[in-house]
Design a protein around this motif. Sequence first.
Motif, PDB file in Angstrom:
ATOM      1  N   ALA A 127       0.751  -1.371   0.055  1.00 42.73           N
ATOM      2  CA  ALA A 127      -0.030   0.091  -0.086  1.00 42.73           C
ATOM      3  C   ALA A 127       1.017   1.187   0.002  1.00 42.73           C
ATOM      4  O   ALA A 127       1.946   1.262   0.645  1.00 42.73           O
ATOM      5  N   ASP A 166      -2.907   0.869  -3.677  1.00 42.04           N
ATOM      6  CA  ASP A 166      -3.636   0.121  -2.330  1.00 42.04           C
ATOM      7  C   ASP A 166      -4.457  -0.889  -2.962  1.00 42.04           C
ATOM      8  O   ASP A 166      -5.284  -1.738  -2.433  1.00 42.04           O
ATOM      9  N   TYR A 225     -12.207   5.933   4.045  1.00 38.25           N
ATOM     10  CA  TYR A 225     -11.460   5.039   2.812  1.00 38.25           C
ATOM     11  C   TYR A 225     -12.271   4.090   2.396  1.00 38.25           C
ATOM     12  O   TYR A 225     -13.179   3.283   2.925  1.00 38.25           O
ATOM     13  N   ASN A 236      -9.259   5.858  -1.758  1.00 33.76           N
ATOM     14  CA  ASN A 236      -9.009   4.528  -1.951  1.00 33.76           C
ATOM     15  C   ASN A 236      -7.398   4.524  -1.773  1.00 33.76           C
ATOM     16  O   ASN A 236      -6.801   3.499  -2.288  1.00 33.76           O
ATOM     17  N   ASP A 237      -6.791   5.534  -1.183  1.00 39.65           N
ATOM     18  CA  ASP A 237      -5.416   5.540  -0.754  1.00 39.65           C
ATOM     19  C   ASP A 237      -4.843   6.214   0.575  1.00 39.65           C
ATOM     20  O   ASP A 237      -5.421   7.278   0.731  1.00 39.65           O
ATOM     21  N   GLY A 238      -4.111   5.499   0.902  1.00 45.21           N
ATOM     22  CA  GLY A 238      -3.505   5.986   2.448  1.00 45.21           C
ATOM     23  C   GLY A 238      -3.025   7.416   2.502  1.00 45.21           C
ATOM     24  O   GLY A 238      -3.421   8.091   3.213  1.00 45.21           O
TER      25      GLY A 238
END
Length: 302
Positions: free
Chosen positions: A99, A129, A193, A224-226
């Motif tokens: 990720a 991710d 998220y 959808n990405d940290g």
Amino acid sequence: MDYFASVRAFTRVVESGSFVKAAASLDLPRNTLTKQIQALEAHLRTKLLNRTTRRVSMTNDGAAYYERMSRIMEEWEEVESELAHAQASPRGRLRVDMASATATQLVIPALPAFHARYPEVQLDIGVSDRPADLVSERVDCVVRAGKVADPSLIARHVGDLPFVTCATPAYLKKHGTPAHPADLESGHLLVRYFFSGSGRQLPVELTRDGERLTVRGKHFISVNDGNALLAAALAGLGIVHTPAFIAQSHIDAGRLIPVLEDWSADVIPISIVYSPNRHLSTRVRVFVDWMIELFRNKQQSS
């Protein structure tokens, strides 16, 4: 019969010209070496050596056999030597997927230590991710959060991710500080998220003294990405529920403030996942071990 040992014994006798010298060079009792060659001759159903009290010579079959097998033995021992060297000094390309936040905030900053230890390993890191397919994308191993559902894969647990709920000082000044998870259901925005592929949102579940609540508050933005999750929180777009390692440096700097600290969330297990393989390459093995060490040190320091 140990075929390799018997062939090596035969070639060593030919090259040294003596059973005694061959046994000494292999650190074997002469009796054992003699039995190995006898077993080889019985297996091949032919006599390879003429033995007298004074000398050892090859038969015609023995000479033909030695000519071919000596080259094979050289290659065999060369491969063994190379593999032994690889165990001590792994080398080659290693494709890893993980990720984005794990890569940028945990793994990549620590990679100088890995490179110093294993300078001949080349790392190709896929940062996304989106879960990678190990086989079709030719990925050696992946770092995954959560339970690994595929029973055909090997998963080694490397650590756990604790969560924190936080927001910017400006957001809290404008909207107030929640005192209870129920406060997040009205008057607040969440930064959410969602998982690539399924689109399912990561649940916000908090517990205290046996009470467990699932928060389904409103959100202006879901990502959808940290790293994008963190960026949205830092922009003051809402309260974020995120792995602590993503937010910790910003909490320490005062850019984010934890809320609902007397409530906790379940930790998420982190695993390194790879395809089952009896001959797992050394470079994969050392990377897996290094990742376990990295997460262990991170948890001990936090």
